[in-house]
Design a protein around this motif. Structure first.
Motif, short mmCIF file in Angstrom:
data_model
loop_
_atom_site.label_atom_id
_atom_site.label_comp_id
_atom_site.label_asym_id
_atom_site.label_seq_id
_atom_site.Cartn_x
_atom_site.Cartn_y
_atom_site.Cartn_z
N ARG A 187 8.14 -30.40 25.42
CA ARG A 187 6.66 -30.01 25.18
C ARG A 187 6.48 -29.84 23.65
O ARG A 187 5.76 -28.99 23.10
N ARG A 188 7.39 -30.32 22.57
CA ARG A 188 7.30 -30.12 21.41
C ARG A 188 6.13 -31.11 20.74
O ARG A 188 6.54 -32.36 20.81
N ILE A 189 5.01 -30.84 20.60
CA ILE A 189 3.92 -31.55 19.87
C ILE A 189 3.46 -31.32 18.60
O ILE A 189 2.85 -31.87 18.18
N THR A 190 4.43 -30.63 17.93
CA THR A 190 4.04 -30.23 16.28
C THR A 190 3.71 -31.57 15.83
O THR A 190 2.63 -31.52 15.09
N LEU A 191 4.71 -32.50 15.60
CA LEU A 191 4.67 -33.65 14.84
C LEU A 191 3.39 -34.28 15.45
O LEU A 191 2.70 -34.98 14.61
N ASN A 192 3.25 -34.59 16.47
CA ASN A 192 1.95 -35.24 16.98
C ASN A 192 0.68 -34.72 16.53
O ASN A 192 -0.37 -35.32 16.23
N VAL A 193 0.68 -33.26 16.43
CA VAL A 193 -0.53 -32.67 16.12
C VAL A 193 -0.72 -33.15 14.48
O VAL A 193 -1.87 -33.43 14.04
N VAL A 194 0.31 -33.05 13.76
CA VAL A 194 0.38 -33.28 12.45
C VAL A 194 -0.12 -34.79 12.30
O VAL A 194 -1.15 -35.14 11.59
N LEU A 195 0.37 -35.86 13.14
CA LEU A 195 0.08 -36.99 13.03
C LEU A 195 -1.47 -37.30 13.47
O LEU A 195 -2.16 -38.28 12.84
N ILE A 196 -2.03 -36.75 14.44
CA ILE A 196 -3.20 -37.00 14.97
C ILE A 196 -4.18 -36.36 13.90
O ILE A 196 -5.34 -36.85 13.70
N THR A 197 -4.13 -35.38 13.39
CA THR A 197 -4.77 -34.70 12.17
C THR A 197 -4.80 -35.57 10.96
O THR A 197 -5.95 -35.96 10.43
N THR A 198 -3.55 -36.15 10.58
CA THR A 198 -3.47 -36.90 9.57
C THR A 198 -4.30 -38.31 9.62
O THR A 198 -4.96 -38.61 8.65
N ALA A 199 -4.17 -38.70 10.72
CA ALA A 199 -4.85 -40.16 11.03
C ALA A 199 -6.19 -39.84 11.28
O ALA A 199 -7.17 -40.62 10.59
N ALA A 200 -6.86 -38.58 11.61
CA ALA A 200 -8.11 -38.24 11.96
C ALA A 200 -8.91 -38.18 10.42
O ALA A 200 -9.72 -38.47 10.05
N LEU A 201 -8.15 -37.57 9.56
CA LEU A 201 -8.51 -37.27 8.09
C LEU A 201 -8.69 -38.74 7.50
O LEU A 201 -9.56 -38.90 6.49
N LEU A 202 -7.70 -39.60 7.97
CA LEU A 202 -7.78 -40.83 6.91
C LEU A 202 -8.90 -41.75 7.44
O LEU A 202 -9.23 -42.70 6.82
N THR A 203 -9.51 -41.47 8.56
CA THR A 203 -10.70 -42.44 8.88
C THR A 203 -12.11 -42.30 7.97
O THR A 203 -12.65 -43.28 7.68
N TRP A 204 -11.98 -41.11 7.42
CA TRP A 204 -13.01 -40.92 6.18
C TRP A 204 -12.84 -41.86 4.96
O TRP A 204 -13.67 -42.82 4.70
N PRO A 205 -11.80 -41.58 4.27
CA PRO A 205 -11.61 -42.39 3.21
C PRO A 205 -11.36 -44.04 3.60
O PRO A 205 -11.73 -44.98 2.81
N ALA A 206 -11.12 -44.42 4.71
CA ALA A 206 -11.05 -45.48 5.26
C ALA A 206 -12.50 -46.45 5.32
O ALA A 206 -12.48 -47.57 5.55
N THR A 207 -13.46 -45.62 5.55
CA THR A 207 -14.73 -46.26 5.59
C THR A 207 -15.18 -46.85 4.10
O THR A 207 -16.31 -47.60 4.31
N THR A 208 -14.34 -46.61 3.37
CA THR A 208 -14.65 -47.03 1.57
C THR A 208 -14.86 -48.50 1.97
O THR A 208 -15.74 -49.12 1.11
N TRP A 209 -14.20 -49.35 2.56
CA TRP A 209 -14.10 -50.72 2.75
C TRP A 209 -15.20 -51.39 3.52
O TRP A 209 -15.07 -52.42 3.97
N LEU A 210 -15.94 -50.46 4.30
CA LEU A 210 -16.98 -51.06 5.22
C LEU A 210 -18.15 -51.49 4.53
O LEU A 210 -18.45 -51.15 3.53
#
Length: 120
Positions: A97-120
């Motif tokens: 039930r250790r999901i700390t790393l997964n929560v960090v990764l999901i948050t980081t990937a979600a935050l990355l979606t905004w700057p990734a729209t730069t190239w649309l």
């Protein structure tokens, strides 16, 4: 915005390249100490997840870098959010039930979606 994207995308790409390569190349016995869930999944599924991680890491870096299909960076970031959502579900339904790393990764990937729209 570009510096923020390249910093975060670079770190995520490094993490997922390492993680994906381990899943693709290592045996179940060598993965077990780091990933308790590998016993509950068929080895081809683990290998497929590793391949998805490697492709996603390349998708974060190569399209914006080359200018070829740069929208793939946004797709890769969204894909990592979905991948980690599934990973959290796998962890919570099993003994691990250790999901700390997964929560960090999901948050980081979600935050990355905004700057990734730069190239649309």
């Amino acid at each position: 915005m570009n510096i923020a994207y390249w910093t975060v995308a670079g770190l995520l790409a490094l993490f997922y390249s390492y993680s994906g390569a381990m899943k693709v190349l290592r045996s179940r016995d060598r993965l077990r100490p780091m990933m308790a869930w590998v016993d509950r999944m068929p080895l081809p599924a683990v290998r497929a997840l590793g391949t998805v991680e490697l492709l996603g890491a390349a998708g974060l870096i190569l399209p914006p870098l080359t200018g070829i299909a740069p929208w793939l960076a946004l797709t890769a970031a969204i894909g990592f959010v979905l991948l980690q959502t599934g990973a959290i579900a796998v962890h919570l339904t099993g003994e691990d039930r250790r999901i700390t790393l997964n929560v960090v990764l999901i948050t980081t990937a979600a935050l990355l979606t905004w700057p990734a729209t730069t190239w649309l």
